[in-house]
Write a protein that holds these residues in place. Structure first.
Motif, PDB file in Angstrom:
ATOM      1  N   GLU A  22       7.802  12.062  -2.431  1.00 14.20           N
ATOM      2  CA  GLU A  22       8.438  11.421  -0.558  1.00 14.20           C
ATOM      3  C   GLU A  22      10.300  11.509  -0.691  1.00 14.20           C
ATOM      4  OE1 GLU A  22       8.574   8.436   2.927  1.00 14.20           O
ATOM      5  OE2 GLU A  22       8.513   7.581   1.214  1.00 14.20           O
ATOM      6  N   GLU A  23      10.788  11.394  -1.886  1.00 12.15           N
ATOM      7  CA  GLU A  23      12.608  12.501  -1.619  1.00 12.15           C
ATOM      8  C   GLU A  23      12.435  13.124  -1.493  1.00 12.15           C
ATOM      9  OE1 GLU A  23      14.243   7.673  -3.195  1.00 12.15           O
ATOM     10  OE2 GLU A  23      13.431   9.558  -5.032  1.00 12.15           O
ATOM     11  N   ARG A  25      10.461  15.500  -1.589  1.00  8.27           N
ATOM     12  CA  ARG A  25      10.304  16.748  -0.775  1.00  8.27           C
ATOM     13  C   ARG A  25      11.484  17.190   0.955  1.00  8.27           C
ATOM     14  NH1 ARG A  25       5.355  13.387  -0.668  1.00  8.27           N
ATOM     15  NH2 ARG A  25       6.129  11.822   1.393  1.00  8.27           N
ATOM     16  N   SER A  26      11.898  16.197   0.664  1.00  9.69           N
ATOM     17  CA  SER A  26      12.807  15.886   1.268  1.00  9.69           C
ATOM     18  C   SER A  26      14.283  17.366   1.117  1.00  9.69           C
ATOM     19  CB  SER A  26      13.952  14.754   1.907  1.00  9.69           C
ATOM     20  OG  SER A  26      14.529  14.481   0.274  1.00  9.69           O
ATOM     21  N   LYS A  54       9.134  18.338   8.749  1.00 11.41           N
ATOM     22  CA  LYS A  54      10.091  16.249   8.983  1.00 11.41           C
ATOM     23  C   LYS A  54       9.618  16.159   7.028  1.00 11.41           C
ATOM     24  CE  LYS A  54       9.956  15.042  12.976  1.00 11.41           C
ATOM     25  NZ  LYS A  54       9.145  13.226  13.843  1.00 11.41           N
ATOM     26  N   PRO A  55       9.793  15.693   6.364  1.00 11.81           N
ATOM     27  CA  PRO A  55       9.542  15.266   4.777  1.00 11.81           C
ATOM     28  C   PRO A  55       7.830  15.058   4.469  1.00 11.81           C
ATOM     29  CG  PRO A  55      11.645  14.859   5.505  1.00 11.81           C
ATOM     30  CD  PRO A  55      11.101  15.515   6.078  1.00 11.81           C
ATOM     31  N   ASN A  56       7.409  14.225   5.901  1.00  9.64           N
ATOM     32  CA  ASN A  56       5.957  14.081   5.513  1.00  9.64           C
ATOM     33  C   ASN A  56       4.704  14.594   6.170  1.00  9.64           C
ATOM     34  OD1 ASN A  56       6.987  11.834   3.436  1.00  9.64           O
ATOM     35  ND2 ASN A  56       7.309   9.788   4.765  1.00  9.64           N
TER      36      ASN A  56
END
Length: 175
Positions: A22-23, A25-26, A54-56
């Motif tokens: 998740e980090e 992907r940001s 968005k990252p997600n």
């Protein structure tokens, strides 16, 4: 199966020493992927280009093809949402052009082959995991189900309207 377990354990242990997916992907804008596995009706090779909203949240296109006695060409518009680190739910709208054996498993056993060709549109949902390191990404659509809602041309009445995604491996880069 043993090799799959080794790959999984390597990914799992390596992720303990670096940032979460998740980090990672940001800050990314694009993702390009190669995908190999059972998708829609047949095993196929695909390329994808996704854009990070968005990252997600990602949206993008997938193009695929498989040639032989049975063949499949597909194009789809996909939306993918991550729930946390790596688990995701993806939905897509697809166009599918396929030539497949309508006797399936029993046709292989008894050497009975009856082929049908069709062009159709549909939608599907799939569940999977995808891990992201600096710029490398690796994942799998574990399982997905779809439904064709429009058939434009078909050569047989034996066609099923259900599509299945199973163990579709994803390898790519995000930047």
């Amino acid at each position: 199966m043993k090799n799959l377990f080794i790959i999984f354990m390597t990914i799992w242990t390596a992720s303990a020493f670096c940032a979460s997916s998740e980090e990672n992907r940001s800050g990314k804008k694009y993702e390009t992927t190669l995908q190999l596995g059972q998708d829609y009706r047949l095993p196929t090779n695909q390329v994808g280009l996704m854009y990070f909203l968005k990252p997600n949240d990602l949206v993008g296109l997938k193009l695929g093809s498989s040639k032989g006695q049975e063949s499949q060409d597909n194009i789809s518009l996909q939306y993918k949402h991550y729930f946390g680190n790596s688990f995701y739910l993806a939905g897509d709208i697809f166009y599918l052009r396929t030539r497949e054996d309508t006797n399936g498993f029993f046709g292989d056993i008894f050497n009975l082959h009856e082929y049908a060709s069709y062009s159709s549109m549909g939608s599907s949902l799939r569940l999977g995991n995808q891990w992201t390191w600096e710029n490398f990404t690796l994942g799998c659509d574990w399982f997905g189900l779809g439904q064709r809602f429009g058939t434009f041309r078909k050569d047989s009445h034996k066609l099923t309207n259900t599509t299945i995604t199973l163990l579709n491996v994803i390898i790519g880069f995000s930047f």
